[in-house]
Design a protein around this motif. Structure first.
Motif, PDB file in Angstrom:
ATOM      1  N   HIS A 125     120.954-105.172   0.534  1.00  0.00           N
ATOM      2  CA  HIS A 125     119.795-105.370  -0.340  1.00  0.00           C
ATOM      3  C   HIS A 125     120.003-104.666  -1.672  1.00  0.00           C
ATOM      4  O   HIS A 125     120.801-103.726  -1.792  1.00  0.00           O
ATOM      5  CB  HIS A 125     118.524-104.811   0.307  1.00  0.00           C
ATOM      6  N   VAL A 126     119.246-105.076  -2.667  1.00  0.00           N
ATOM      7  CA  VAL A 126     119.241-104.398  -3.963  1.00  0.00           C
ATOM      8  C   VAL A 126     118.381-103.146  -3.838  1.00  0.00           C
ATOM      9  O   VAL A 126     117.278-103.184  -3.296  1.00  0.00           O
ATOM     10  CB  VAL A 126     118.686-105.326  -5.068  1.00  0.00           C
ATOM     11  N   LYS A 127     118.874-102.048  -4.350  1.00  0.00           N
ATOM     12  CA  LYS A 127     118.201-100.760  -4.199  1.00  0.00           C
ATOM     13  C   LYS A 127     116.762-100.795  -4.707  1.00  0.00           C
ATOM     14  O   LYS A 127     115.843-100.291  -4.058  1.00  0.00           O
ATOM     15  CB  LYS A 127     119.009 -99.693  -4.948  1.00  0.00           C
ATOM     16  N   GLU A 128     116.541-101.403  -5.854  1.00  0.00           N
ATOM     17  CA  GLU A 128     115.193-101.442  -6.429  1.00  0.00           C
ATOM     18  C   GLU A 128     114.245-102.259  -5.555  1.00  0.00           C
ATOM     19  O   GLU A 128     113.060-101.924  -5.425  1.00  0.00           O
ATOM     20  CB  GLU A 128     115.237-102.026  -7.844  1.00  0.00           C
ATOM     21  N   ASP A 129     114.728-103.316  -4.932  1.00  0.00           N
ATOM     22  CA  ASP A 129     113.883-104.135  -4.048  1.00  0.00           C
ATOM     23  C   ASP A 129     113.465-103.335  -2.814  1.00  0.00           C
ATOM     24  O   ASP A 129     112.355-103.516  -2.300  1.00  0.00           O
ATOM     25  CB  ASP A 129     114.625-105.394  -3.610  1.00  0.00           C
ATOM     26  N   LEU A 130     114.337-102.465  -2.340  1.00  0.00           N
ATOM     27  CA  LEU A 130     114.023-101.680  -1.156  1.00  0.00           C
ATOM     28  C   LEU A 130     112.823-100.774  -1.402  1.00  0.00           C
ATOM     29  O   LEU A 130     111.983-100.585  -0.522  1.00  0.00           O
ATOM     30  CB  LEU A 130     115.233-100.831  -0.756  1.00  0.00           C
ATOM     31  N   ARG A 131     112.743-100.202  -2.587  1.00  0.00           N
ATOM     32  CA  ARG A 131     111.621 -99.323  -2.896  1.00  0.00           C
ATOM     33  C   ARG A 131     110.305-100.096  -2.899  1.00  0.00           C
ATOM     34  O   ARG A 131     109.269 -99.581  -2.491  1.00  0.00           O
ATOM     35  CB  ARG A 131     111.837 -98.661  -4.253  1.00  0.00           C
ATOM     36  N   GLU A 132     110.342-101.327  -3.350  1.00  0.00           N
ATOM     37  CA  GLU A 132     109.119-102.125  -3.447  1.00  0.00           C
ATOM     38  C   GLU A 132     108.714-102.722  -2.102  1.00  0.00           C
ATOM     39  O   GLU A 132     107.547-103.034  -1.892  1.00  0.00           O
ATOM     40  CB  GLU A 132     109.320-103.254  -4.475  1.00  0.00           C
ATOM     41  N   GLN A 133     109.655-102.872  -1.190  1.00  0.00           N
ATOM     42  CA  GLN A 133     109.373-103.508   0.096  1.00  0.00           C
ATOM     43  C   GLN A 133     109.786-102.597   1.265  1.00  0.00           C
ATOM     44  O   GLN A 133     110.287-103.050   2.282  1.00  0.00           O
ATOM     45  CB  GLN A 133     110.134-104.832   0.201  1.00  0.00           C
ATOM     46  N   ALA A 134     109.541-101.308   1.101  1.00  0.00           N
ATOM     47  CA  ALA A 134     110.077-100.332   2.050  1.00  0.00           C
ATOM     48  C   ALA A 134     109.627-100.589   3.479  1.00  0.00           C
ATOM     49  O   ALA A 134     110.439-100.560   4.423  1.00  0.00           O
ATOM     50  CB  ALA A 134     109.698 -98.919   1.614  1.00  0.00           C
TER      51      ALA A 134
ATOM     52  N   GLY B 115     119.530 -95.829  -1.637  1.00  0.00           N
ATOM     53  CA  GLY B 115     120.912 -96.170  -1.939  1.00  0.00           C
ATOM     54  C   GLY B 115     121.732 -96.400  -0.684  1.00  0.00           C
ATOM     55  O   GLY B 115     122.535 -97.341  -0.619  1.00  0.00           O
ATOM     56  N   GLU B 116     121.523 -95.557   0.321  1.00  0.00           N
ATOM     57  CA  GLU B 116     122.238 -95.737   1.588  1.00  0.00           C
ATOM     58  C   GLU B 116     121.785 -97.008   2.290  1.00  0.00           C
ATOM     59  O   GLU B 116     122.602 -97.732   2.880  1.00  0.00           O
ATOM     60  CB  GLU B 116     122.007 -94.523   2.486  1.00  0.00           C
TER      61      GLU B 116
ATOM     62  N   LEU C  23     113.120 -94.779   6.092  1.00  0.00           N
ATOM     63  CA  LEU C  23     113.663 -95.147   4.780  1.00  0.00           C
ATOM     64  C   LEU C  23     113.044 -94.208   3.752  1.00  0.00           C
ATOM     65  O   LEU C  23     111.882 -94.332   3.389  1.00  0.00           O
ATOM     66  CB  LEU C  23     113.351 -96.610   4.474  1.00  0.00           C
ATOM     67  N   LYS C  24     113.842 -93.245   3.273  1.00  0.00           N
ATOM     68  CA  LYS C  24     113.341 -92.117   2.502  1.00  0.00           C
ATOM     69  C   LYS C  24     113.107 -92.471   1.038  1.00  0.00           C
ATOM     70  O   LYS C  24     113.838 -93.266   0.451  1.00  0.00           O
ATOM     71  CB  LYS C  24     114.329 -90.953   2.576  1.00  0.00           C
ATOM     72  N   GLY C  25     112.100 -91.841   0.471  1.00  0.00           N
ATOM     73  CA  GLY C  25     111.797 -91.988  -0.944  1.00  0.00           C
ATOM     74  C   GLY C  25     110.471 -91.333  -1.256  1.00  0.00           C
ATOM     75  O   GLY C  25     109.896 -90.634  -0.423  1.00  0.00           O
ATOM     76  N   ALA C  26     109.956 -91.550  -2.472  1.00  0.00           N
ATOM     77  CA  ALA C  26     108.621 -91.047  -2.805  1.00  0.00           C
ATOM     78  C   ALA C  26     107.595 -91.611  -1.823  1.00  0.00           C
ATOM     79  O   ALA C  26     106.607 -90.950  -1.481  1.00  0.00           O
ATOM     80  CB  ALA C  26     108.258 -91.436  -4.234  1.00  0.00           C
ATOM     81  N   GLU C  27     107.831 -92.834  -1.382  1.00  0.00           N
ATOM     82  CA  GLU C  27     107.106 -93.410  -0.245  1.00  0.00           C
ATOM     83  C   GLU C  27     108.126 -93.629   0.865  1.00  0.00           C
ATOM     84  O   GLU C  27     109.007 -94.471   0.732  1.00  0.00           O
ATOM     85  CB  GLU C  27     106.418 -94.720  -0.628  1.00  0.00           C
ATOM     86  N   THR C  28     108.030 -92.861   1.915  1.00  0.00           N
ATOM     87  CA  THR C  28     108.969 -92.973   3.038  1.00  0.00           C
ATOM     88  C   THR C  28     108.358 -93.861   4.108  1.00  0.00           C
ATOM     89  O   THR C  28     107.260 -93.597   4.601  1.00  0.00           O
ATOM     90  CB  THR C  28     109.293 -91.594   3.624  1.00  0.00           C
ATOM     91  N   ALA C  29     109.070 -94.923   4.448  1.00  0.00           N
ATOM     92  CA  ALA C  29     108.617 -95.868   5.471  1.00  0.00           C
ATOM     93  C   ALA C  29     109.327 -95.565   6.777  1.00  0.00           C
ATOM     94  O   ALA C  29     110.555 -95.431   6.815  1.00  0.00           O
ATOM     95  CB  ALA C  29     108.914 -97.297   5.039  1.00  0.00           C
TER      96      ALA C  29
END
Length: 294
Positions: free
Chosen positions: A174-183, A166-167, A200-206
Motif C-alpha cells: 500500500h501507499v504510506k499516505e493511504d494507510l494513514r487515512e484508512q488505518a 512505513g513498515e 498499525l502505529k501512528g498519531a491514530e493507532t488502529a
C-alpha cells in the motif's frame, strides 16, 4: 463480531482490567518474557525492549541476542539472563542457536522477536523456525521479523504485529499516505488475512483482530517519533502478554501506556527531545493510576 472501532481511552481501559497481580505471587506468577533482539549495530534495541517488558510487570526476562552484542546487552539489563546466539554471516541469528531457545519454550509466557535485528534473510528464517517451537504462547513480531509475513502468509498461532505506516506499506504494498487515512480498514483486512492482531502505529493507532474487532487510539505526541520508541512499545506489549493479557488487550493497553508515557515526559521536557530509554520508567506509575481509577 465486526463493528465500529472502539476508542481506547481511560474508561475503556478501566473496564478492561489487566490480569490481577497475585498479592502472594512471585516472579514466576507474572510470566517469563523471551526477547530475541539486537545486533552488533543495534544492541540497545534489546536493552530497551527487555527493560520495557519488566516495567510492564513481567516477572522474568531472558534476552537472546547475537554473540557480538551479548556483553553490551548484559551490562545494560542486569536483571536479565542473556543468551549469546551464534551469528550468521549477515549479522542475524544462526540456526546453531536454536537449541538454546528450544529449551526455554515450555517456561516462556510471551516471545518478542525483532527489535534491532539485522540480516533480513537469516532473521526471517530464524523467526519461521521459532514460531512452531513457541506455539503455546503469544508471539510479538516487530521490525525485521515482521517480514516473515511474505513467507508465512497466514499464522497458525497467536501473533501480534506492530508496524508503523512505513513498515505496513512495505509489508502490504500500500501507499504510506493511504494507510494513514484508512488505518482501521487496512488493519482489519490484514489482521484477517494474516490471522494476527495488528497494531498499525501512528498519531491514530488502529488495532484489529482476525475476527473483526477493532480499536482506535488517538494521540498527537511528536516526541514519540524517536529512535528506539517502537522497541519500548514492543517490550511493553510483550510484558503485558506475559502477565496473561490476551494479545488484543496487551496491544491496546501497550499502545495506551506508551502514549501516556510520552505525554508525561512531554509535560516535563517539552514536546520533543525526550529519549526512548526514559519511556519505560513512566509505565509502572501509569499502570498504578489506571488500575486505581485515578
Amino acid at each position: 463480531m465486526s463493528g465500529p472501532a472502539r476508542e481506547v481511552d481511560d474508561a475503556l481501559l478501566r473496564a478492561w482490567p489487566l490480569p490481577a497481580v497475585e498479592p502472594d505471587g512471585d516472579k514466576e506468577s507474572r510470566g517469563r518474557v523471551l526477547v530475541v533482539a539486537g545486533s552488533r549495530e543495534m544492541p540497545g534495541a534489546a536493552v530497551l525492549a527487555g527493560t520495557a517488558a519488566l516495567r510492564a510487570g513481567a516477572g522474568k526476562l531472558v534476552i537472546a541476542t547475537p554473540q557480538s552484542a551479548a556483553q553490551t546487552v548484559a551490562a545494560g539489563v542486569p536483571e536479565a539472563r542473556v543468551i549469546a546466539l551464534p551469528e550468521a554471516s549477515d549479522g542475524g541469528p544462526s540456526f546453531y542457536g536454536l537449541p538454546l531457545l528450544q529449551a526455554l519454550a515450555g517456561a516462556t509466557a510471551a516471545l518478542l522477536i525483532g527489535p534491532g535485528m539485522i540480516g533480513r534473510e537469516s532473521t526471517i528464517e530464524f523467526t519461521q523456525v521459532l514460531l512452531p517451537v513457541f506455539k503455546q504462547c503469544p508471539v510479538l513480531l516487530d521490525a525485521l521479523a515482521m517480514d516473515c509475513v511474505h513467507a508465512v502468509s497466514r499464522f497458525a498461532q497467536p501473533v501480534i504485529l506492530t508496524p508503523h505506516a512505513g513498515e505496513m506499506a512495505h509489508l502490504t504494498g500500500h501507499v504510506k499516505e493511504d494507510l494513514r487515512e484508512q488505518a482501521i480498514d487496512v488493519a482489519l483486512r490484514h489482521s484477517a488475512r494474516w490471522n494476527a492482531v495488528v497494531a498499525l502505529k501512528g498519531a491514530e493507532t488502529a488495532i484489529a483482530t482476525p475476527d473483526g474487532r477493532s480499536w482506535l487510539h488517538r494521540l498527537q505526541a511528536p516526541g514519540l517519533g524517536t529512535s528506539g520508541s517502537g522497541d519500548v512499545l514492543a517490550g511493553i506489549v510483550a510484558g503485558l502478554a506475559a502477565r496473561g493479557a490476551a494479545p488484543e488487550q496487551a496491544a491496546a493497553w501497550g499502545v495506551a501506556l506508551h502514549a501516556r508515557a510520552g505525554e508525561a515526559l512531554a509535560r516535563r521536557h517539552g514536546q520533543v527531545g525526550y529519549l526512548a530509554r526514559e519511556l519505560g520508567a513512566e509505565v509502572p506509575a501509569l499502570l498504578h493510576a489506571l488500575e486505581r481509577g485515578g
